[in-house]
Write an enzyme that holds these catalytic residues in place. Structure first.
Site, PDB file in Angstrom:
ATOM      1  N   HIS A   1      -5.564  -4.393   0.905  1.00  8.08           N
ATOM      2  CA  HIS A   1      -5.397  -3.075  -0.003  1.00  8.08           C
ATOM      3  C   HIS A   1      -5.988  -3.629  -1.231  1.00  8.08           C
ATOM      4  O   HIS A   1      -6.064  -2.645  -2.173  1.00  8.08           O
ATOM      5  CB  HIS A   1      -4.213  -2.502  -0.103  1.00  8.08           C
ATOM      6  CG  HIS A   1      -3.728  -1.710   1.188  1.00  8.08           C
ATOM      7  ND1 HIS A   1      -4.439  -0.612   1.668  1.00  8.08           N
ATOM      8  CD2 HIS A   1      -3.010  -2.441   2.207  1.00  8.08           C
ATOM      9  CE1 HIS A   1      -3.997  -0.216   2.741  1.00  8.08           C
ATOM     10  NE2 HIS A   1      -3.054  -1.325   3.405  1.00  8.08           N
TER      11      HIS A   1
ATOM     12  N   SER B   1       0.758  -1.186   0.091  1.00  8.39           N
ATOM     13  CA  SER B   1      -0.225  -0.086  -0.013  1.00  8.39           C
ATOM     14  C   SER B   1       1.002   1.225  -0.180  1.00  8.39           C
ATOM     15  O   SER B   1       0.370   2.328  -0.081  1.00  8.39           O
ATOM     16  CB  SER B   1      -0.849   0.031   1.321  1.00  8.39           C
ATOM     17  OG  SER B   1      -0.123   0.130   2.394  1.00  8.39           O
TER      18      SER B   1
ATOM     19  N   LYS C   1     -11.184  -1.295   4.886  1.00  7.93           N
ATOM     20  CA  LYS C   1     -10.567  -0.290   3.932  1.00  7.93           C
ATOM     21  C   LYS C   1     -11.820  -0.080   2.872  1.00  7.93           C
ATOM     22  O   LYS C   1     -12.648   0.582   3.189  1.00  7.93           O
ATOM     23  CB  LYS C   1      -9.413  -0.843   3.611  1.00  7.93           C
ATOM     24  CG  LYS C   1      -8.175  -0.659   4.704  1.00  7.93           C
ATOM     25  CD  LYS C   1      -6.830  -1.183   4.482  1.00  7.93           C
ATOM     26  CE  LYS C   1      -6.144  -0.676   5.897  1.00  7.93           C
ATOM     27  NZ  LYS C   1      -4.925  -1.289   6.173  1.00  7.93           N
TER      28      LYS C   1
END
Ligand SMILES: *Cc1c(COP(=O)(O)O)cnc(C)c1O
Length: 414
Positions: free
Chosen positions: A223, A195, A254
């Protein structure tokens, strides 16, 4: 030892000095005191210095799912029906039907037999890696050099021998595997999408090596879940290799816009972790409202591939604008848009100016998150960052980079 005067430990000064060391390196962290505005994402109300309202450019809520009305509605509905907290650990009164449904949904997302929820992605990594490692006497864990702190933590707790291979390096991984006796258990632990640089792992090649040397594979897709693959199963789905991985780990915090973590794998492996991992067993389960929201979010993203396409298009536009403006965009194949600064003091000066003078919130990324000398801004455009916001960002960055450059020699001289 009469316990008097100079012999007594001075606890406060130890803590004060620990903070002073961080300050001296210019990497003391100040949290931006913001309030996200549901319905106006990525705009946020600013409680700190600077304008009252700012645009957030560094959120990991990559698709704005945290404010998707269907997700908020599911959260409210679940809370109204089931209350605020879960009431216990999964074992003692903390398993709600929603936990079961979400685990089934996540197993299906990754094409695995089973899945298990944790209170965060961090806990899912540390609990699973430590537990699986302990269950395999003599196991060697091969760990990518850029693995996340939560994986490093789990590997350390496992007590297994650890070998670190060069980041994403197929040849170095093979060299390490070849040195381990063939009959010893092995696990290759890595991430699909890193990330901070936005690069992706050669998952298929790592699986080939795992097959050749009889190793298990553990993939952190934190991610990438929700963001890659036709149904949002991550880079492993995009590359058609999800079935080859032993464990896929992800977060609900996320792209899914909620919170919590999980693993997906075979029924036996998941059941073994469920029975043995203290980080799963001895903690209150996720609140039903969060689980209801996450379930809605996962279902929504499985069905809305167009959001993923918009996301990629937004990232591509921002990269093109930064390049055109001559700003130091770092190479990235994905939705992460890193801009190199190379100095923690400058990175902080740049982001302070962006916030207070331009209403743009970007957090500087410093050591130990990234190596010293590679301090950067990490921009995360979402489908909700429009052209006007993007043009404003690039103009502000151009101006602020020039101002901080012009300031630097003066500051060094003074
Ligand atoms: C953020 C992150 C985690 C932890 O996930 P949380 O749900 O935020 O605890 C794990 N792995 C990687 C690579 C991450 O960036």
């Amino acid at each position: 030892m009469d316990g008097q005067g100079p012999f007594l430990p001075d606890y406060e000064s130890v803590f004060g000095q620990a903070v002073a060391r961080v300050r001296a390196e210019g990497r003391y962290r100040v949290f931006a005191d913001l309030e996200r505005k549901a319905g106006a994402f990525p705009r946020a109300h600013n409680h700190g210095p600077g304008p009252d309202e700012v645009t957030v450019w560094c959120s990991n809520d990559y698709l704005g799912q945290g404010q998707n009305p269907v997700v908020i509605e599911a959260l409210k509905r679940s809370a109204e029906r089931m209350g605020a907290g879960s009431g216990g650990t999964r074992n003692i009164s903390g398993t709600h039907h929603l936990h079961v449904l979400l685990e089934n949904e996540l197993a299906a997302l990754h094409g695995k037999e089973a899945a298990l929820l944790f209170t965060s992605g961090y806990v899912s990594n540390s609990a699973t890696l430590s537990t699986v490692g302990k269950l395999l006497p003599g196991c060697v864990i091969l760990s990518d050099s850029l693995n996340h702190a939560s994986m490093i933590d789990g590997i350390r707790q496992s007590g297994c021998e650890k070998r670190i291979f060069q980041h994403n390096d197929i040849a170095d991984l093979e060299r390490n595997l070849a040195e381990i006796p063939i009959d010893r258990p092995k696990m290759i632990a890595f991430e699909s999408l890193y990330s901070m640089d936005g690069d992706t792992a050669p998952i298929a090649e790592f699986c080939d090596l795992a097959d050749r040397y009889g190793a298990m594979t553990y993939l952190d897709e934190v991610h990438a879940v929700g963001l890659y693959g036709k149904g949002g199963g991550g880079v492993s789905e995009r590359d058609g290799v999800a079935h080859r991985l032993t464990v896929i780990e992800g977060t609900l915090g996320k792209a899914f816009g909620c919170m919590g973590g999980y693993i997906a794998g075979s029924r036996d492996l998941v059941d073994a972790v469920r029975c043995h991992a203290p980080g799963f067993i001895f903690t209150t389960s996720l609140a039903p409202a969060i689980v209801g929201a996450a379930l809605e979010s996962v279902r929504y993203l499985r069905a809305h591939d167009e959001l993923r396409q918009q996301h990629q298009a937004r990232a591509a536009r921002l990269k093109a604008l930064l390049t055109e403006a001559g700003l130091p965009l770092m190479p990235s194949e994905t939705h992460i848009v890193p801009v190199l600064v190379g100095c923690p003091v400058k990175a902080k000066a740049i982001t302070d100016k962006l916030l207070t003078e331009h209403g743009i919130y970007v957090q500087p990324i410093n050591y130990p998150t990234v190596p010293k000398g590679t301090e950067r801004l990490r921009l995360t455009p979402t489908p909700l960052h429009d052209d006007v916001m993007m043009d404003h960002l690039v103009a502000a960055l151009t101006q602020v980079f020039a101002e901080v450059e012009a300031d630097a020699p003066a500051r060094a001289a003074g």
